[in-house]
Design an enzyme around this catalytic site. Sequence first.
Site, PDB file in Angstrom:
ATOM      1  N   LYS A 112      11.011  34.343  -2.192  1.00 14.97           N
ATOM      2  CA  LYS A 112       9.790  33.826  -1.556  1.00 14.97           C
ATOM      3  C   LYS A 112       9.572  32.350  -1.913  1.00 14.97           C
ATOM      4  O   LYS A 112       8.993  31.614  -1.124  1.00 14.97           O
ATOM      5  CB  LYS A 112       8.578  34.697  -1.911  1.00 14.97           C
ATOM      6  CG  LYS A 112       8.668  36.065  -1.238  1.00 14.97           C
ATOM      7  CD  LYS A 112       7.336  36.740  -1.007  1.00 14.97           C
ATOM      8  CE  LYS A 112       7.534  37.956  -0.085  1.00 14.97           C
ATOM      9  NZ  LYS A 112       6.383  38.801   0.054  1.00 14.97           N
ATOM     10  N   LYS A 194      16.657  41.824   4.184  1.00  9.74           N
ATOM     11  CA  LYS A 194      15.793  42.973   4.515  1.00  9.74           C
ATOM     12  C   LYS A 194      14.821  42.656   5.649  1.00  9.74           C
ATOM     13  O   LYS A 194      14.472  41.488   5.864  1.00  9.74           O
ATOM     14  CB  LYS A 194      15.068  43.463   3.266  1.00  9.74           C
ATOM     15  CG  LYS A 194      13.804  42.746   2.916  1.00  9.74           C
ATOM     16  CD  LYS A 194      12.963  43.549   1.932  1.00  9.74           C
ATOM     17  CE  LYS A 194      11.663  42.804   1.708  1.00  9.74           C
ATOM     18  NZ  LYS A 194      10.498  43.613   1.651  1.00  9.74           N
ATOM     19  N   LYS A 197       7.742  42.191   7.262  1.00  9.83           N
ATOM     20  CA  LYS A 197       6.588  42.021   8.164  1.00  9.83           C
ATOM     21  C   LYS A 197       6.388  40.560   8.524  1.00  9.83           C
ATOM     22  O   LYS A 197       5.989  40.226   9.622  1.00  9.83           O
ATOM     23  CB  LYS A 197       5.307  42.466   7.445  1.00  9.83           C
ATOM     24  CG  LYS A 197       5.071  43.917   7.360  1.00  9.83           C
ATOM     25  CD  LYS A 197       3.724  44.118   6.684  1.00  9.83           C
ATOM     26  CE  LYS A 197       3.840  44.884   5.392  1.00  9.83           C
ATOM     27  NZ  LYS A 197       3.804  44.082   4.191  1.00  9.83           N
TER      28      LYS A 197
HETATM   29  N1  AQP Z   1      12.964  46.513   4.786  1.00 12.41           N
HETATM   30  C1  AQP Z   1      12.454  47.489   4.053  1.00 12.41           C
HETATM   31  N2  AQP Z   1      13.105  48.668   3.945  1.00 12.41           N
HETATM   32  C2  AQP Z   1      12.580  49.683   3.193  1.00 12.41           C
HETATM   33  N3  AQP Z   1      11.395  49.585   2.530  1.00 12.41           N
HETATM   34  C3  AQP Z   1      10.726  48.433   2.621  1.00 12.41           C
HETATM   35  N4  AQP Z   1       9.555  48.013   2.109  1.00 12.41           N
HETATM   36  C4  AQP Z   1       9.317  46.728   2.499  1.00 12.41           C
HETATM   37  N5  AQP Z   1      10.309  46.297   3.291  1.00 12.41           N
HETATM   38  C5  AQP Z   1      11.208  47.331   3.374  1.00 12.41           C
HETATM   39  C6  AQP Z   1       8.677  48.839   1.282  1.00 12.41           C
HETATM   40  O1  AQP Z   1       7.409  48.890   1.944  1.00 12.41           O
HETATM   41  C7  AQP Z   1       6.370  48.958   0.967  1.00 12.41           C
HETATM   42  C8  AQP Z   1       5.297  47.964   1.284  1.00 12.41           C
HETATM   43  O2  AQP Z   1       5.804  46.651   1.138  1.00 12.41           O
HETATM   44  P1  AQP Z   1       4.801  45.463   0.873  1.00 12.41           P
HETATM   45  O3  AQP Z   1       3.951  45.249   2.037  1.00 12.41           O
HETATM   46  O4  AQP Z   1       4.071  45.723  -0.393  1.00 12.41           O
HETATM   47  O5  AQP Z   1       5.651  44.202   0.563  1.00 12.41           O
HETATM   48  P2  AQP Z   1       7.128  43.801   0.807  1.00 12.41           P
HETATM   49  O6  AQP Z   1       8.043  44.690   0.033  1.00 12.41           O
HETATM   50  O7  AQP Z   1       7.227  42.329   0.520  1.00 12.41           O
HETATM   51  O8  AQP Z   1       7.298  44.119   2.363  1.00 12.41           O
HETATM   52  P3  AQP Z   1       7.508  43.124   3.541  1.00 12.41           P
HETATM   53  O9  AQP Z   1       7.515  43.946   4.790  1.00 12.41           O
HETATM   54  O10 AQP Z   1       8.704  42.288   3.282  1.00 12.41           O
HETATM   55  O11 AQP Z   1       6.183  42.268   3.497  1.00 12.41           O
HETATM   56  P4  AQP Z   1       5.991  40.708   3.516  1.00 12.41           P
HETATM   57  O12 AQP Z   1       6.764  40.208   4.705  1.00 12.41           O
HETATM   58  O13 AQP Z   1       4.517  40.556   3.658  1.00 12.41           O
HETATM   59  O14 AQP Z   1       6.505  40.176   2.210  1.00 12.41           O
HETATM   60  C9  AQP Z   1       7.020  48.738  -0.394  1.00 12.41           C
HETATM   61  O15 AQP Z   1       7.173  49.989  -1.049  1.00 12.41           O
HETATM   62  C10 AQP Z   1       8.364  48.170  -0.063  1.00 12.41           C
HETATM   63  O16 AQP Z   1       9.348  48.515  -1.024  1.00 12.41           O
END
Ligand code: AQP
Length: 327
Positions: A112, A194, A197
């Site tokens: 990040k 990965k 969002k």
């Molecule tokens: N690509 C993924 N595959 C499987 N699991 C995933 N998680 C996130 N991306 C994947 C799991 O979803 C839960 C919630 O995630 P989060 O919102 O707390 O933050 P994150 O892991 O940073 O997810 P994002 O989608 O990548 O969000 P942004 O873009 O806002 O940073 C967690 O249990 C995570 O493991």
Amino acid sequence: MKKRIYSGTQPTGIITIGNYLGAIKNWLLLQKDNDCIFSIVDLHALTIKQNPEEFKDKSLSFLAQYIACGLSPEKSILYVQSHVLEHTALCWLLNCMTYIGECNRMTQFKDKSKKHEDNINMGLMDYPVLMAADILLYKTDLVPIGIDQKQHLELARNLAERFNARYGDTFTVPDGFIPTVGAKIKSLQNPESKMSKSDSNENASVGILDTPDMILKKFKRAVTDSENKVCYDENRPGISNLINIYCGFTGCSREDVEKQFSDGGYGKFKLAVADAVISVLEPIQKEYAKIMNDKKYLLNVIKEGDEKARNIASKTLREVYDKMGIV
Ligand code: AQP
């Protein structure tokens, strides 16, 4: 015996099929027989710049997405992290026993920091300590997460053990609950990284509220390779990612998929993946539209969830203050 389950998502963008397969599908499973707490972790989302106008509606929308996916406010506690001040209080106390080296070697912090070079803030580095506070406040046994959060959970375990060794038995040392299929769904445009969002490329991720047309278009454009053979192989991340998504949404095994699509090529398989995803998401989208029309209901769910969460969190924080000699 019932276990205490805790997990959350950041209210950024729309919940993706990665979040769904990596986390929420397991929340639904665990909700049946356990004592579950699911949070909308808005303080975590603020580690990245958010537009206040858009951000203020996100928590309600995420709550509606949770309920539409099948999480029940009657069975589980659903609440908003920032409404329970104990999270930031415990985070500070844990900060005072976390080493800087533990935070700045975290993969998510490094990724990040690269993505947001103009805003490498303290919160971004402290994210895993706040996550540890979230989990430990509720004396959590099990944390259902995708593989990307494994390193952060490890820190929560270390901090629980460190605190217990220094001040006496207080925190439960939590275990992770990581799915066998769907633990790391990859970006449709760059299957080496990965699905997220907050990806700025809208074709890279599928949101659970995307229309059937959008979903179809995104899968048709998904990056694969030139072999055109539906076969799971870690050296071919694009097709392997699509197979994982198909398995996650249908319950099929990888072997079944390879047999079923042995003569069809990528085109036919991409349509089948889109169909499988659409058929699971369509009822969720209908439910979401219905719930979003009832703001009073949503606000009430949050109010009740906040109260229940605060009740548990305040007891733990009092115990922690006591152990640390804070009068
Ligand atoms: N690509 C993924 N595959 C499987 N699991 C995933 N998680 C996130 N991306 C994947 C799991 O979803 C839960 C919630 O995630 P989060 O919102 O707390 O933050 P994150 O892991 O940073 O997810 P994002 O989608 O990548 O969000 P942004 O873009 O806002 O940073 C967690 O249990 C995570 O493991």
